[in-house]
Every structure is written in structure tokens, then in C-alpha cells.
Design an enzyme around this catalytic site. Structure first.
Site, short mmCIF file in Angstrom:
data_model
loop_
_atom_site.label_atom_id
_atom_site.label_comp_id
_atom_site.label_asym_id
_atom_site.label_seq_id
_atom_site.Cartn_x
_atom_site.Cartn_y
_atom_site.Cartn_z
N SER A 1 -6.48 -2.31 -29.68
CA SER A 1 -5.11 -2.73 -29.41
C SER A 1 -5.03 -4.27 -29.36
CB SER A 1 -4.64 -2.07 -28.11
OG SER A 1 -3.25 -2.13 -27.97
N HIS B 1 -3.30 6.77 -28.13
CA HIS B 1 -3.65 5.35 -28.17
C HIS B 1 -5.12 5.11 -27.85
CE1 HIS B 1 -2.75 1.12 -28.30
NE2 HIS B 1 -3.15 0.92 -27.06
#
Length: 241
Positions: free
Chosen positions: A74, A208
Site C-alpha cells: 500500500s 487489502h
């Protein structure tokens, strides 16, 4: 071969130590803990890209002992990319960049910016988007403690603008979850623009947080095995350009 791991926003790089369980023999893992994060949480977080990239480059150089790869999750994927771009100019250059759970540097966010939200709305949004581990969200006191550093990282990630520069001279492996609400397959495909070498995209059945997903493990293991063979040949390895 050494893999240097950069964490997600507000997170600890210690998560990358789990990769030691399955990476091929001959590959070491070096988590890069950032100021304000994990074991360095007593230090002030860095709130601008130039100093953050410089700190990342220093952390890599200080522990470098041969060929290496950079991995980031990320926000950490952007940092790994920026560190790779700097080290490609100043040396030594990486052999591979692994970008997980993040759209390419030229692609917009897959969600509305979060960093300017008040605390309650930020926590609610992170829970809805799956942008914070469930075990952290389940501990309100811990979550409130983590918010300042998390907000700093989110601001950097959400206001990031790719500087004009040439594509990297090393391969890129991008991995993204099919159900990730903070990145998407189309956005992750944009990482292909950032290399003149091989590009691979692995889309896994997850959200995620996919660093330990079996398909990610398989993809990273395959690429690292190939790199070990290549850098073991006389004269092999990425040049500094």
C-alpha cells in the site's frame, strides 16, 4: 539476495518477518521500520516525501550485502518505488520491486481521500474499506493511539504525485486483492508503465491485506527463485544505469 520490506500506512514492517517462513533458501528479509512505526513508535513520524525516501535509502544501504529486492504494501509500495528510483540513480540498483495493494504511481486513488477526516469518520471509513487490520479496529484505545501516524502516512499517500522520470530498469511484480477497496486490478496494471523490464500482475482472491495470501506467496517465491538463478551467473545483476 535480500528483500527489504516497507509497511502500509501506520503499520509496522515487522509483518515482513513472516516471509522468512517460506522464501527460498538464500533469500533474507530485512523489514524497514519507519520512524513513528512499530519498534520506532517513540520517534516522530516523517511527514514529507524527500526525507522519507532518504531515510528509506539509508536503511537499505546500511544493511546491504549483495543483490536485493524492495517490497512494499500500500503506502509502502509507493515508498519502495521511490527508494528504487533513487537507488537506480545513485546505486546500487534493486533487482526487483514488489508492489502490493496499491495502484500504480500515475493512477488516481480507488477511494476518496481519508487523511482530512475527523477521527470518528476516519476510523469508520477505514473499517468499511478494509484499510486497517480487524484486530486493530477491535481495540479502540490502540486505534486512537495509532491515528496520528496513520493520518500522516495517508496524507503522503493520498497527495502523492509521481515526479517526471524514466521508468525503472528492474522488473516489477504487482499484487492486488480482487476485493480490495483501496486498490484495484486496473490501477495495479499501471505499474507496468514504471519498468522497461519484465512486469507481472497477480490478482488474488482477497482484500487489502494479502501479503500472506497463498497466491502472493507463490508469485513472490517464483520470482525470487528466478532471480537467485540469474544473479548467481557471472556478470549477472542489474546495473546502476
Amino acid at each position: 539476495m535480500t528483500v527489504f520490506g516497507f509497511p502500509a500506512a501506520g503499520g509496522s514492517a515487522s509483518h515482513f518477518t513472516r516471509w522468512r517462513r517460506w522464501l527460498p533458501a538464500g533469500v533474507a528479509v530485512q523489514p524497514v521500520e519507519l520512524p513513528g512505526h512499530g519498534a520506532r513508535r517513540q520517534e516522530p513520524a516523517i511527514d514529507d516525501w524527500p526525507r522519507l525516501v532518504a531515510a528509506g535509502c539509508d536503511a537499505v544501504r546500511d544493511r546491504l550485502s549483495g543483490p536485493y529486492a524492495l517490497a512494499g504494501h500500500s503506502f509502502g509500495a509507493l515508498l519502495a518505488y521511490e527508494v528504487a528510483a533513487t537507488l537506480a540513480r545513485t546505486g546500487p540498483a534493486p533487482e526487483l520491486v514488489i508492489a502490493a495493494g496499491r495502484n500504480g504511481p500515475t493512477t488516481g486513488l480507488a477511494h476518496r481521500p481519508l487523511h482530512a477526516l475527523d477521527d470518528d469518520r476516519l476510523i469508520e471509513s477505514l473499517g468499511r474499506l478494509g484499510g486497517t487490520p480487524a484486530e486493530v479496529l477491535a481495540e479502540p484505545a490502540l486505534m486512537r493511539l495509532a491515528l496520528p501516524v496513520l493520518r500522516t502516512d495517508l496524507r503522503l499517500a493520498e497527495t502523492y504525485a509521481r515526479p517526471p522520470r524514466a521508468a525503472l530498469g528492474c522488473p516489477i511484480l504487482a499484487v492486488v486483492g480482487r476485493h480490495d477497496r483501496m486498490a484495484d486490478a486496473a490501477g495495479a496494471l499501471a505499474w507496468q508503465q514504471e519498468t522497461v523490464e519484465r512486469f507481472d500482475l497477480t490478482v488474488v482472491d482477497g482484500g487489502h491485506f494479502i501479503l500472506d495470501h497463498p497466491q502472493v506467496i507463490d508469485a513472490v517465491t517464483a520470482r525470487m527463485t528466478e532471480l537467485l538463478r540469474r544473479v548467481g551467473r557471472p556478470g549477472a545483476g542489474t546495473t546502476n544505469g
